[in-house]
Design a protein around this motif. Structure first.
Motif, mmCIF file in Angstrom:
data_model
loop_
_atom_site.group_PDB
_atom_site.id
_atom_site.type_symbol
_atom_site.label_atom_id
_atom_site.label_comp_id
_atom_site.label_asym_id
_atom_site.label_seq_id
_atom_site.Cartn_x
_atom_site.Cartn_y
_atom_site.Cartn_z
ATOM 1 N N ARG A 163 -4.717 -4.608 12.373
ATOM 2 C CA ARG A 163 -4.744 -3.197 11.989
ATOM 3 C C ARG A 163 -3.349 -2.614 12.138
ATOM 4 N NH1 ARG A 163 -6.139 0.721 15.318
ATOM 5 N NH2 ARG A 163 -7.403 -0.663 16.603
ATOM 6 N N ILE A 164 -2.884 -1.939 11.104
ATOM 7 C CA ILE A 164 -1.592 -1.249 11.127
ATOM 8 C C ILE A 164 -1.834 0.216 10.760
ATOM 9 C CG2 ILE A 164 0.621 -0.971 9.902
ATOM 10 C CD1 ILE A 164 0.739 -3.327 11.706
ATOM 11 N N TYR A 165 -1.139 1.120 11.450
ATOM 12 C CA TYR A 165 -1.225 2.552 11.136
ATOM 13 C C TYR A 165 0.186 3.113 11.097
ATOM 14 C CZ TYR A 165 -2.947 7.414 11.335
ATOM 15 O OH TYR A 165 -3.241 8.735 11.052
ATOM 16 N N ILE A 166 0.494 3.776 9.998
ATOM 17 C CA ILE A 166 1.816 4.395 9.824
ATOM 18 C C ILE A 166 1.636 5.870 9.479
ATOM 19 C CG2 ILE A 166 3.868 4.490 8.329
ATOM 20 C CD1 ILE A 166 3.625 1.451 8.013
ATOM 21 N N THR A 167 2.329 6.743 10.175
ATOM 22 C CA THR A 167 2.374 8.153 9.799
ATOM 23 C C THR A 167 3.522 8.307 8.807
ATOM 24 O OG1 THR A 167 1.553 8.833 11.969
ATOM 25 C CG2 THR A 167 2.602 10.528 10.614
ATOM 26 N N ALA A 168 3.200 8.712 7.592
ATOM 27 C CA ALA A 168 4.194 8.743 6.517
ATOM 28 C C ALA A 168 4.253 10.118 5.863
ATOM 29 C CB ALA A 168 3.852 7.692 5.456
ATOM 30 N N ALA A 169 5.477 10.572 5.589
ATOM 31 C CA ALA A 169 5.693 11.847 4.900
ATOM 32 C C ALA A 169 6.080 11.576 3.455
ATOM 33 C CB ALA A 169 6.794 12.642 5.596
ATOM 34 N N ILE A 170 5.482 12.324 2.535
ATOM 35 C CA ILE A 170 5.796 12.171 1.113
ATOM 36 C C ILE A 170 6.628 13.370 0.656
ATOM 37 C CG2 ILE A 170 4.877 11.851 -1.216
ATOM 38 C CD1 ILE A 170 2.284 10.844 0.038
ATOM 39 N N THR A 171 7.824 13.095 0.179
ATOM 40 C CA THR A 171 8.681 14.145 -0.383
ATOM 41 C C THR A 171 8.982 13.789 -1.837
ATOM 42 O OG1 THR A 171 10.798 13.093 0.171
ATOM 43 C CG2 THR A 171 9.743 14.418 1.898
ATOM 44 N N LEU B 134 0.827 -1.208 0.000
ATOM 45 C CA LEU B 134 0.000 0.000 0.000
ATOM 46 C C LEU B 134 0.864 1.263 0.000
ATOM 47 C CD1 LEU B 134 -2.720 1.411 0.126
ATOM 48 C CD2 LEU B 134 -2.701 1.131 2.619
ATOM 49 N N LEU B 135 1.917 1.272 0.795
ATOM 50 C CA LEU B 135 2.809 2.436 0.820
ATOM 51 C C LEU B 135 3.347 2.737 -0.571
ATOM 52 C CD1 LEU B 135 4.753 1.672 4.117
ATOM 53 C CD2 LEU B 135 3.390 3.725 3.707
ATOM 54 N N ARG B 136 3.737 1.712 -1.290
ATOM 55 C CA ARG B 136 4.298 1.895 -2.629
ATOM 56 C C ARG B 136 3.226 2.316 -3.639
ATOM 57 N NH1 ARG B 136 7.265 -0.972 0.495
ATOM 58 N NH2 ARG B 136 9.523 -1.192 0.148
ATOM 59 N N LEU B 137 2.009 1.829 -3.441
ATOM 60 C CA LEU B 137 0.912 2.194 -4.341
ATOM 61 C C LEU B 137 0.448 3.640 -4.121
ATOM 62 C CD1 LEU B 137 -1.085 -1.143 -4.067
ATOM 63 C CD2 LEU B 137 -0.008 -0.265 -6.148
ATOM 64 N N TRP C 269 0.548 11.465 5.506
ATOM 65 C CA TRP C 269 -0.620 10.583 5.491
ATOM 66 C C TRP C 269 -0.612 9.616 6.674
ATOM 67 C CZ3 TRP C 269 -4.687 9.416 1.821
ATOM 68 C CH2 TRP C 269 -4.820 10.375 0.816
ATOM 69 N N GLY C 270 -1.810 9.286 7.119
ATOM 70 C CA GLY C 270 -1.991 8.187 8.057
ATOM 71 C C GLY C 270 -2.391 6.973 7.241
ATOM 72 N N VAL C 271 -1.442 6.082 6.999
ATOM 73 C CA VAL C 271 -1.659 4.928 6.117
ATOM 74 C C VAL C 271 -2.120 3.734 6.952
ATOM 75 C CG1 VAL C 271 -0.587 3.380 4.440
ATOM 76 C CG2 VAL C 271 0.106 5.784 4.533
ATOM 77 N N GLU C 272 -3.295 3.209 6.612
ATOM 78 C CA GLU C 272 -3.871 2.113 7.403
ATOM 79 C C GLU C 272 -4.152 0.885 6.555
ATOM 80 O OE1 GLU C 272 -6.320 2.516 10.920
ATOM 81 O OE2 GLU C 272 -6.929 4.482 10.188
ATOM 82 N N ILE C 273 -3.973 -0.263 7.191
ATOM 83 C CA ILE C 273 -4.374 -1.550 6.616
ATOM 84 C C ILE C 273 -5.191 -2.291 7.675
ATOM 85 C CG2 ILE C 273 -3.506 -3.897 6.153
ATOM 86 C CD1 ILE C 273 -3.466 -2.329 3.660
ATOM 87 N N THR D 124 -9.557 2.815 5.466
ATOM 88 C CA THR D 124 -9.350 4.187 4.987
ATOM 89 C C THR D 124 -8.035 4.783 5.465
ATOM 90 O OG1 THR D 124 -11.752 4.522 5.082
ATOM 91 C CG2 THR D 124 -10.380 6.486 4.811
ATOM 92 N N SER D 125 -7.304 5.385 4.538
ATOM 93 C CA SER D 125 -6.112 6.176 4.840
ATOM 94 C C SER D 125 -6.434 7.632 4.542
ATOM 95 C CB SER D 125 -4.923 5.721 3.979
ATOM 96 O OG SER D 125 -4.571 4.378 4.262
ATOM 97 N N TYR D 126 -6.058 8.535 5.467
ATOM 98 C CA TYR D 126 -6.331 9.970 5.307
ATOM 99 C C TYR D 126 -5.036 10.767 5.239
ATOM 100 C CZ TYR D 126 -11.208 9.257 6.913
ATOM 101 O OH TYR D 126 -12.513 8.861 7.057
#
Length: 404
Positions: free
Chosen positions: A342-350, A165-168, A248-252, A212-214
């Protein structure tokens, strides 16, 4: 906390410059990223401590209390003397086995307060810290003691689904395969769901409906942009897409059952989040509760046990929820009573890719093994893609394209 203190020192000069004007809370401001990182580092450390305390015989309530105490104590140590908000961005929640939503019992409910952890339990632990309204939130799924084959399959599916999901979610500008000659086109939310479900199928799992990821913004963990996987009927669809300089808050969410959820009977909602709705309140308990919520938590989620008087709060939130001033997180579980992760990752996109700011520890693939393997070539290629590109190599490649 030496690292956090160093981080504080590094940003003091930047703050002195920016204090006199309106703050820039985007990643274009280096100070913003520093604060996201500081909050995320705290969240990860507290997650490690709560995970360590998750042993048979411990109560779920005690883990939640421990996590919140640590979040408050750790955030109090950084940015001392600065006139900024800091504290809990997401209260510590521990959801066992078939419970999906973040679960945080209260001490005044004896039956809930006495729920203990057992050997073999699958726990979803979620918590978060915030500094200056910039949150670092993380959730992990762990097994207490020895894992069953079913639990191993669930965690393996969750690990690979999260990495995929992170890569997508990588936007074209940050994607390693994007070139001017052959521009990368980001997949639709439907295509993302299909890919994640293929991974889940390998391990006998289903993507939970409405995963949902927001995007995350200042003082808000559920921004205007969202990516919804497996949307149910009459539910919100995906809106917007990840862009460079987003957080983003990326969730699975995965299930060993049907992927359908229902509200649990006999369990009251104890987790809430303030909305933008405003209206006059009739009851004194509601007015008192609202004032405390607005002062302490703003728009971040909170648990009833974080309020000064649980009994008054229990009465007060009734009117606040009915008036839509508060949104309640109903306790939901798998319809089949199956295990859920359930997994939640706070991710920054640069422009160089995705950075995991707050993320659970990598799954131990030597400990969690299965005879089931991912064999789809496209998915294997996807999982091999780097999340981040080397900035120097990317610069050299761009120069070659220009000179060609």
């Amino acid at each position: 906390m030496a690292d956090a203190e160093k981080t504080q020192t590094k940003t003091e000069e930047v703050e002195q410059i920016t204090d006199h004007r309106e703050k820039d809370y985007t990643l274009a401001n280096p100070d913003t990223l520093t604060k996201y990182k500081s909050a995320s580092e705290i969240a990860q450390r507290v997650l490690a401590e709560v995970t360590k305390a998750a042993v048979p015989g411990a109560t779920i309530l005690s883990l939640c209390q421990k996590g919140d105490e640590l979040l408050e104590a750790e955030t109090a140590k950084v940015y001392k003397g600065k006139k900024i908000s800091k504290g809990i961005a997401f209260p510590t929640t521990v959801s066992p086995n078939d419970i999906l939503t973040p679960y945080t019992p209260i001490a005044s409910d004896a039956a809930e307060a006495e729920i203990v952890i057992k050997e073999g339990d699958v726990l979803k632990i979620q918590l978060g810290a915030q500094i200056d309204g910039l949150p670092g939130i993380v959730a992990d799924t762990i097994v207490v003691g020895a894992a069953s084959d079913e639990a191993k399959e669930l965690l393996l599916a969750t690990h690979y689904a999260t990495e995929a999901l992170l890569r997508l979610l990588l936007p074209a500008e940050a994607h390693p395969n994007h070139t001017e000659e052959k521009p990368y086109k980001a997949p639709t939310s439907y295509a993302i769901t299909q890919t994640i479900q293929k991974i889940a199928d390998v391990y006998g799992c289903k993507v939970v409906e409405n995963t949902t990821s927001y995007d995350i913004t200042h003082n808000e963990i559920e921004g205007k942009k969202r990516v919804v996987l497996a949307p149910g009927e009459n539910m919100a669809r995906s809106e917007g897409s990840p862009e460079v300089n987003d957080v983003w808050g990326v969730e699975i969410w995965l299930s060993k059952g049907s992927g359908k959820v229902k509200n649990m009977t006999g369990k009251r909602a104890t987790l809430f989040k303030k909305t933008d709705v405003k209206c006059s309140l009739k009851r004194e308990s509601a007015r008192k509760t609202y004032n405390e919520i607005a002062k302490k938590f703003g728009a971040f989620p909170f648990g009833l046990r974080q309020l000064e008087d649980e009994r008054t709060a229990k009465m007060g939130v009734i009117e606040l929820v009915r008036s839509n001033i508060l949104r309640s997180f109903e306790v939901q579980c798998d319809k089949d009573g199956a295990l859920i992760s359930r997994i939640y990752i706070t991710a920054a996109i640069t422009k160089n890719g995705i950075t995991k700011l707050a993320a659970p520890p990598a799954l131990d693939l030597e400990k969690f093994t299965s005879e089931k393997k991912i064999e789809d070539e496209e998915i294997l290629k996807l999982l091999e893609l780097p999340l981040k590109q080397d900035a120097k190599k990317k610069k050299k490649a761009a120069k070659k394209e220009v000179s060609a």
